[in-house]
Design a protein around this motif. Sequence first.
Motif, PDB file in Angstrom:
ATOM      1  N   TRP A 204      23.772 -33.330  -4.062  1.00 16.83           N
ATOM      2  CA  TRP A 204      24.643 -32.979  -2.931  1.00 16.83           C
ATOM      3  C   TRP A 204      25.836 -33.923  -2.938  1.00 16.83           C
ATOM      4  O   TRP A 204      25.677 -35.131  -3.135  1.00 16.83           O
ATOM      5  N   ARG A 205      27.017 -33.377  -2.672  1.00 15.32           N
ATOM      6  CA  ARG A 205      28.235 -34.179  -2.586  1.00 15.32           C
ATOM      7  C   ARG A 205      28.971 -33.834  -1.291  1.00 15.32           C
ATOM      8  O   ARG A 205      29.208 -32.660  -1.021  1.00 15.32           O
ATOM      9  N   GLY A 206      29.328 -34.854  -0.514  1.00 15.95           N
ATOM     10  CA  GLY A 206      30.137 -34.639   0.670  1.00 15.95           C
ATOM     11  C   GLY A 206      29.339 -34.553   1.951  1.00 15.95           C
ATOM     12  O   GLY A 206      28.123 -34.693   1.966  1.00 15.95           O
ATOM     13  N   ASN A 207      30.067 -34.284   3.039  1.00 16.65           N
ATOM     14  CA  ASN A 207      29.427 -34.174   4.347  1.00 16.65           C
ATOM     15  C   ASN A 207      28.796 -32.785   4.500  1.00 16.65           C
ATOM     16  O   ASN A 207      28.896 -31.942   3.607  1.00 16.65           O
TER      17      ASN A 207
ATOM     18  N   GLN B 239      29.544 -30.196   6.585  1.00 18.17           N
ATOM     19  CA  GLN B 239      30.443 -29.062   6.786  1.00 18.17           C
ATOM     20  C   GLN B 239      31.198 -28.656   5.515  1.00 18.17           C
ATOM     21  O   GLN B 239      31.300 -27.484   5.202  1.00 18.17           O
ATOM     22  N   GLN B 240      31.747 -29.621   4.793  1.00 14.05           N
ATOM     23  CA  GLN B 240      32.535 -29.294   3.605  1.00 14.05           C
ATOM     24  C   GLN B 240      31.805 -29.574   2.294  1.00 14.05           C
ATOM     25  O   GLN B 240      32.279 -29.198   1.228  1.00 14.05           O
ATOM     26  N   GLY B 241      30.676 -30.242   2.367  1.00 17.80           N
ATOM     27  CA  GLY B 241      29.951 -30.623   1.165  1.00 17.80           C
ATOM     28  C   GLY B 241      29.321 -29.452   0.449  1.00 17.80           C
ATOM     29  O   GLY B 241      29.243 -28.341   0.973  1.00 17.80           O
ATOM     30  N   GLN B 242      28.890 -29.726  -0.770  1.00 24.55           N
ATOM     31  CA  GLN B 242      28.231 -28.706  -1.574  1.00 24.55           C
ATOM     32  C   GLN B 242      27.129 -29.351  -2.389  1.00 24.55           C
ATOM     33  O   GLN B 242      27.196 -30.524  -2.732  1.00 24.55           O
TER      34      GLN B 242
ATOM     35  N   SER C  24      25.412 -24.533   0.020  1.00 27.10           N
ATOM     36  CA  SER C  24      26.218 -25.257   0.996  1.00 27.10           C
ATOM     37  C   SER C  24      25.912 -24.708   2.381  1.00 27.10           C
ATOM     38  O   SER C  24      25.149 -23.743   2.527  1.00 27.10           O
TER      39      SER C  24
END
Length: 148
Positions: free
Chosen positions: A9-12, A14-17, A33
Motif C-alpha cells: 500500500w502506498r499513500g493515505n 483517500q488517495q492511496g493505492q 484502493s
Amino acid sequence: MERKAEVLWRGNLQQGQGEVSTESGALKKVPYSLMRRFGNEPGTNPEELIAAAHSSCFAMALAAALTQQGITPESLQVNAAVSIEKNGNDWVITHSNLVLRAKIPGIDQNRFNSIAEEAKNNCPVSRLLDTEISLDATLDEGELRAQH
C-alpha cells in the motif's frame, strides 16, 4: 497447509493505492484502493476477494459432501455477494449470500437442500466469517452458463 498473499500500500486512505499478489501467481499486483472498494474503478477490493474465496470454498465443500454420498454433480455454479455496511464509526461485513444453481442427476430436492446446507455450514471460509450467511440453492435442469 498455508496459503499466502502479499499487499503493498502506498499513500493515505483517500488517495492511496495498493497492489495485492498471491503466492500462486493467480493475482499479480492487482490494484485496489478506496475508490475500488466503494466505487466502480477497475481492480479489486477485500469484499470481492472474500466473495471469491467463499463461493469457491463452498463449491468444493458441496462437491466433497456429494462425493462422500456417492453422488457426482454435473455442475455447480455459485455466486457470492458479500455486504459491507457502516455500523457507527466502523465498517462491518454484515452478510454473505451464496446463490447456487446445481445440475446433479439423480438427487431429490430434499436431499439436495440438506447436503447444500451442511456444506454451507462446514465450508472452512463459512466457519471463518463472523457474519450472517444465506444460501439460495436451486436444482437446475437447464444448461448452466458462466456469469461474468
